[in-house]
Design a protein around this motif. Structure first.
Motif, PDB file in Angstrom:
ATOM      1  N   MET A  42     121.439 115.352  96.161  1.00  0.00           N
ATOM      2  CA  MET A  42     122.144 114.606  97.193  1.00  0.00           C
ATOM      3  C   MET A  42     121.633 114.969  98.588  1.00  0.00           C
ATOM      4  O   MET A  42     121.601 114.137  99.493  1.00  0.00           O
ATOM      5  CB  MET A  42     123.648 114.868  97.089  1.00  0.00           C
TER       6      MET A  42
ATOM      7  N   ARG B  78     126.001 113.404 104.043  1.00  0.00           N
ATOM      8  CA  ARG B  78     126.351 113.584 102.628  1.00  0.00           C
ATOM      9  C   ARG B  78     127.703 112.979 102.285  1.00  0.00           C
ATOM     10  O   ARG B  78     127.863 112.330 101.254  1.00  0.00           O
ATOM     11  CB  ARG B  78     126.337 115.073 102.259  1.00  0.00           C
TER      12      ARG B  78
ATOM     13  N   TYR C 195     128.210 110.061  99.567  1.00  0.00           N
ATOM     14  CA  TYR C 195     129.068 110.146  98.386  1.00  0.00           C
ATOM     15  C   TYR C 195     130.020 108.952  98.308  1.00  0.00           C
ATOM     16  O   TYR C 195     130.208 108.344  97.249  1.00  0.00           O
ATOM     17  CB  TYR C 195     129.887 111.448  98.414  1.00  0.00           C
TER      18      TYR C 195
ATOM     19  N   LYS D   2     129.981 106.045  95.368  1.00  0.00           N
ATOM     20  CA  LYS D   2     131.189 105.808  94.576  1.00  0.00           C
ATOM     21  C   LYS D   2     131.616 104.349  94.687  1.00  0.00           C
ATOM     22  O   LYS D   2     132.004 103.717  93.699  1.00  0.00           O
ATOM     23  CB  LYS D   2     132.316 106.730  95.045  1.00  0.00           C
TER      24      LYS D   2
END
Length: 225
Positions: free
Chosen positions: A192, A203, A207, A211
């Protein structure tokens, strides 16, 4: 029926492409080097060009640059090579090539690329005449972004991915973004941190984005095992 120019220094490749395209109802002009390609480009005004990258006198990328700088790159060009790298393919698409085919070229991939190229050429001509001003929708930029993505996907873990443009904008954009992030995750083995650096996202934002798009975060790590 379209007028297609095939530029390749290999006699066998030229004959094979001529046979396939001629059987498809197209008029095919052949050139074995850049000099012949220049003459054919001015004489025939092709609807589409299949251009080999590695040629003995002037390579395909150099010829592409020449056409672009002199205003002659007003037709779709599909690059071909059995030895080119991703960097070479991306460079060609940035100059103005529509797509890249890796040799040996299957009939299915050839016909699909030609069909898409001719459709893109028709779309560009129509848009430039009576649809929208070029400043409103930059078709060249859109073509470059999608083609670079397709080149990367054709050579990477998402080899069967393609993008359909006849969908609602949000749906098409989500599909592209999902493929984009999956590609970078695979390239960076699921890291990541490196993906965040490559894509320019923080980051936490990355994320949330992954998602939201339903990206499998374990795919890149599994492929490294």
């Amino acid at each position: 029926m379209a007028n297609i120019l095939v530029v390749d220094d290999e006699h066998g490749i030229r004959d094979l492409l001529w046979e396939i395209l001629n059987d498809g109802g197209h008029q095919v002009e052949l050139a074995e080097n850049a000099a012949q390609a220049r003459s054919a480009r001015l004489r025939e005004r092709p609807d589409l060009v299949l251009l080999d990258i590695w040629m003995p006198d002037t390579d395909g990328v150099t010829l592409l640059k020449e056409w672009s700088s002199t205003g002659l790159l007003n037709m779709p060009v599909i690059m071909m090579s059995g030895h080119a790298t991703i960097d070479t393919a991306v460079e060609a698409t940035k100059i103005g090539a529509l797509a890249f085919l890796e040799k040996p070229i299957t009939m299915q991939k050839l016909l699909k690329a030609v069909e898409q190229g001719l459709a893109r050429g028709t779309l560009r001509k129509t848009a430039s005449v009576d649809v929208l001003p070029r400043e409103a929708v930059n078709l060249d930029s859109v073509a470059t972004v999608l083609t670079v993505a397709q080149v990367a996907l054709d050579s990477g873990p998402q080899a069967s991915q393609s993008f359909m443009l006849d969908k609602p904008l949000r749906e098409a954009r989500d599909e592209f973004e999902k493929a984009y992030f999956e590609y970078h995750l695979a390239c960076e083995n699921g890291s990541m941190t490196r993906v965040a650096e490559k894509t320019g996202l923080e980051r936490t934002h990355l994320y949330r984005k992954l998602k939201q798009l339903g990206v499998d975060l374990t795919r890149g790590k599994r492929s490294a095992l």
